[in-house]
Design a protein around this motif. Structure first.
Motif, PDB file in Angstrom:
ATOM      1  N   GLY A  20       0.816  -1.104   0.138  1.00 48.40           N
ATOM      2  CA  GLY A  20      -0.015  -0.004   0.047  1.00 48.40           C
ATOM      3  C   GLY A  20       0.621   1.111   0.057  1.00 48.40           C
ATOM      4  O   GLY A  20       0.702   2.308  -0.712  1.00 48.40           O
ATOM      5  N   ALA A  21       2.063   1.476   0.840  1.00 50.62           N
ATOM      6  CA  ALA A  21       2.864   2.559   0.917  1.00 50.62           C
ATOM      7  C   ALA A  21       3.371   2.696  -0.533  1.00 50.62           C
ATOM      8  O   ALA A  21       3.460   3.792  -0.998  1.00 50.62           O
ATOM      9  CB  ALA A  21       3.691   2.184   2.055  1.00 50.62           C
ATOM     10  N   LEU A  22       3.656   1.525  -0.957  1.00 53.43           N
ATOM     11  CA  LEU A  22       4.523   1.739  -2.352  1.00 53.43           C
ATOM     12  C   LEU A  22       3.624   2.026  -3.632  1.00 53.43           C
ATOM     13  O   LEU A  22       3.973   2.821  -4.408  1.00 53.43           O
ATOM     14  CB  LEU A  22       5.272   0.195  -2.825  1.00 53.43           C
ATOM     15  N   HIS A  23       2.409   1.525  -3.379  1.00 58.05           N
ATOM     16  CA  HIS A  23       1.392   2.148  -4.178  1.00 58.05           C
ATOM     17  C   HIS A  23       1.163   3.663  -4.385  1.00 58.05           C
ATOM     18  O   HIS A  23       0.865   4.227  -5.464  1.00 58.05           O
ATOM     19  CB  HIS A  23       0.101   1.415  -3.940  1.00 58.05           C
ATOM     20  N   PHE A  24       1.249   4.257  -3.284  1.00 58.28           N
ATOM     21  CA  PHE A  24       1.446   5.686  -3.165  1.00 58.28           C
ATOM     22  C   PHE A  24       2.634   6.402  -3.593  1.00 58.28           C
ATOM     23  O   PHE A  24       2.722   7.132  -4.468  1.00 58.28           O
ATOM     24  CB  PHE A  24       0.969   6.081  -1.800  1.00 58.28           C
ATOM     25  N   LEU A  25       3.930   5.795  -2.937  1.00 55.91           N
ATOM     26  CA  LEU A  25       5.179   6.498  -3.049  1.00 55.91           C
ATOM     27  C   LEU A  25       5.636   6.165  -4.654  1.00 55.91           C
ATOM     28  O   LEU A  25       6.203   7.118  -4.868  1.00 55.91           O
ATOM     29  CB  LEU A  25       5.937   5.932  -2.253  1.00 55.91           C
ATOM     30  N   ARG A  26       5.729   5.229  -5.141  1.00 54.30           N
ATOM     31  CA  ARG A  26       6.289   4.912  -6.480  1.00 54.30           C
ATOM     32  C   ARG A  26       5.858   6.097  -7.525  1.00 54.30           C
ATOM     33  O   ARG A  26       6.577   6.562  -8.035  1.00 54.30           O
ATOM     34  CB  ARG A  26       6.182   3.622  -6.906  1.00 54.30           C
TER      35      ARG A  26
END
Length: 139
Positions: free
Chosen positions: A55-61
């Motif tokens: 979930g974090a990577l879905h936002f950050l990337r």
């Protein structure tokens, strides 16, 4: 050296996550639930944390200009389809994914050095989670 011969840590993580979901995520936890075992699999907390990392990577990337294919949400969907037979368990994984996403979307509006650092740390943590669970519980 070309980028093809030395993929970025995130690309390696994405490929590892995809392979892990296809091989490992074919229902080890789901198999336990399908057999009527009341307890969650011993690696449940690691999978919950991995959901949060995705979930974090879905936002950050994307925030930092990376167009990953498949997307982290698509990776999560594949994971859910492979790992969850129980709707309550599926909802817990989705909530953790959403927590990871919300945690950063409430703080970052642009890609900053700290967002890049967080992204690198989450890629590393996700890789470690996959490696640890796979080496300990994989077939």
């Amino acid at each position: 050296m070309s980028a093809l011969r030395h993929p970025s840590p995130c690309r390696r993580f994405l490929r590892t996550a995809a392979a892990w979901i296809c091989v490992f995520g074919t229902g080890l936890g789901g198999a336990a639930l399908a057999q009527g075992l009341p307890d969650a699999p011993p690696y449940e907390e690691q999978l919950m944390r991995l959901s949060e990392v995705l979930g974090a990577l879905h936002f950050l990337r994307p925030l930092c200009g990376h167009e990953d294919t498949p997307s982290w949400r698509d990776q999560m969907t594949t994971f859910l389809d492979a790992e969850t037979l129980d709707e309550n368990r599926r909802r817990r994984f989705i909530e953790r994914f959403n927590q990871g996403h919300r945690g950063f979307s409430s703080v970052y509006r642009s890609c900053t050095p700290s967002a890049r650092l967080a992204m690198e740390q989450y890629v590393s943590e996700g890789s470690t989670l996959i490696r640890d669970v796979t080496s300990r519980y994989g077939r």
